[in-house]
Write a protein that holds these residues in place. Sequence first.
Motif, PDB file in Angstrom:
ATOM      1  N   ILE A  42       0.865  -1.182   0.000  1.00 38.20           N
ATOM      2  CA  ILE A  42       0.000   0.000   0.000  1.00 38.20           C
ATOM      3  C   ILE A  42       0.904   1.236   0.000  1.00 38.20           C
ATOM      4  O   ILE A  42       1.549   1.545   1.005  1.00 38.20           O
ATOM      5  N   GLU A  43       0.964   1.924  -1.130  1.00 37.24           N
ATOM      6  CA  GLU A  43       1.775   3.145  -1.204  1.00 37.24           C
ATOM      7  C   GLU A  43       1.177   4.202  -0.272  1.00 37.24           C
ATOM      8  O   GLU A  43      -0.045   4.249  -0.090  1.00 37.24           O
ATOM      9  N   PRO A  44       2.024   5.065   0.329  1.00 40.36           N
ATOM     10  CA  PRO A  44       1.503   6.098   1.229  1.00 40.36           C
ATOM     11  C   PRO A  44       0.389   6.951   0.604  1.00 40.36           C
ATOM     12  O   PRO A  44      -0.581   7.298   1.279  1.00 40.36           O
ATOM     13  N   GLN A  45       0.512   7.255  -0.692  1.00 35.24           N
ATOM     14  CA  GLN A  45      -0.534   8.044  -1.360  1.00 35.24           C
ATOM     15  C   GLN A  45      -1.861   7.273  -1.402  1.00 35.24           C
ATOM     16  O   GLN A  45      -2.945   7.855  -1.268  1.00 35.24           O
ATOM     17  N   THR A  46      -1.768   5.956  -1.567  1.00 37.16           N
ATOM     18  CA  THR A  46      -2.959   5.097  -1.563  1.00 37.16           C
ATOM     19  C   THR A  46      -3.590   5.098  -0.174  1.00 37.16           C
ATOM     20  O   THR A  46      -4.814   5.175  -0.029  1.00 37.16           O
ATOM     21  N   ALA A  47      -2.740   5.025   0.854  1.00 37.26           N
ATOM     22  CA  ALA A  47      -3.234   5.088   2.239  1.00 37.26           C
ATOM     23  C   ALA A  47      -3.949   6.415   2.474  1.00 37.26           C
ATOM     24  O   ALA A  47      -4.998   6.468   3.123  1.00 37.26           O
ATOM     25  N   ARG A  48      -3.393   7.498   1.911  1.00 39.48           N
ATOM     26  CA  ARG A  48      -3.999   8.831   2.071  1.00 39.48           C
ATOM     27  C   ARG A  48      -5.397   8.860   1.425  1.00 39.48           C
ATOM     28  O   ARG A  48      -6.346   9.375   2.001  1.00 39.48           O
ATOM     29  N   THR A  49      -5.506   8.285   0.226  1.00 39.46           N
ATOM     30  CA  THR A  49      -6.801   8.213  -0.471  1.00 39.46           C
ATOM     31  C   THR A  49      -7.806   7.422   0.370  1.00 39.46           C
ATOM     32  O   THR A  49      -8.932   7.866   0.596  1.00 39.46           O
ATOM     33  N   LEU A  50      -7.373   6.254   0.857  1.00 39.29           N
ATOM     34  CA  LEU A  50      -8.256   5.378   1.627  1.00 39.29           C
ATOM     35  C   LEU A  50      -8.607   5.973   2.990  1.00 39.29           C
ATOM     36  O   LEU A  50      -9.681   5.706   3.529  1.00 39.29           O
ATOM     37  N   ALA A  51      -7.705   6.776   3.547  1.00 42.16           N
ATOM     38  CA  ALA A  51      -7.944   7.393   4.864  1.00 42.16           C
ATOM     39  C   ALA A  51      -9.178   8.288   4.846  1.00 42.16           C
ATOM     40  O   ALA A  51      -9.803   8.526   5.881  1.00 42.16           O
ATOM     41  N   ASN A  52      -9.546   8.753   3.660  1.00 48.01           N
ATOM     42  CA  ASN A  52     -10.715   9.627   3.535  1.00 48.01           C
ATOM     43  C   ASN A  52     -12.014   8.867   3.245  1.00 48.01           C
ATOM     44  O   ASN A  52     -13.035   9.484   2.975  1.00 48.01           O
ATOM     45  N   HIS A  53     -11.964   7.555   3.313  1.00 50.79           N
ATOM     46  CA  HIS A  53     -13.137   6.731   2.980  1.00 50.79           C
ATOM     47  C   HIS A  53     -14.313   6.986   3.923  1.00 50.79           C
ATOM     48  O   HIS A  53     -15.464   7.052   3.498  1.00 50.79           O
TER      49      HIS A  53
END
Length: 293
Positions: free
Chosen positions: A142-153
């Motif tokens: 999980i790339e950090p940018q992907t984690a950032r996207t998912l963090a807003n779910h």
Amino acid sequence: MSRHAFVALVTCFNADETINYKVTRAQVRRQVEAGNNIMCAGTNGDFTALTFEEKVRLTEEVVDEVGGRVRVIVNAGMPATFETTKLAREFDRIGVDGIAVITPFFIACTQDGLIRHFSTVADAVQTPVYLYDIPARTQNHIEPQTARTLANHGNIAGIKDSGGAKETLEAYLQVSKEVDGFQVYSGPDHLVLWALQNGAAGCISGLGNAMPHVLAGILSAFNAGNIAEAERQQAVFAAFRTDLYALGFAPAMVKRALYLQDASVGASRQPALLPNDEQDAQVASLLRQYGLL
């Protein structure tokens, strides 16, 4: 804010490889008494060796044994989104504090595929979902940018980082600073205190199975502001980790270290490593050195 330690609880087996629920419950009690929370059906719980039905029953038994005294997170992650969602719905019904979802394994995923996977699972349940990154085992990261996207779910509450790289952990911690309510739990046992000092909500530890009081000691000292004591406990934990993991595959070594303290926990399901007398002697010698035997 108080930080929390979770132990990635071992699953205990009988000699015929069926699950020994009674002994697994005893391990739950041991961790609760030490002051640790529980993660079940994780890497150290042999989750890849368990059937769908067993994971459901295991979670029911663990939740029943905990009786609300500590928090319970359970891992639902499987290679396909379909089965992961089906499992997550069962855990949602049982009632746990969090559902961890390990990245798919065997199936190579794009970052977009990971976003779809985790979002689909998080959409399907009421229970907060935690991403679980362990690229060395799953070959998906999980790339950090992907984690950032998912963090807003909205229903994705955090991430367990078992990558072992401080840089990735730092990048995830940065996401948690930017996105309110997104928590980072560190997986590597040598980075517990470092992660806490850098904003992690806690840790999820496999080694805590063999050394529950030292793990709990790092957290309680940190929460009390006694950094010197936290550093002392962390040094013991990290040294034991280095010595133990030098002997073989980490989850197998944790299980043997626990087995030699209490044979009732049983071995792991095949094709895991078979017990090895020479290795057991080395593990036992370590346990004596650390006052665990």
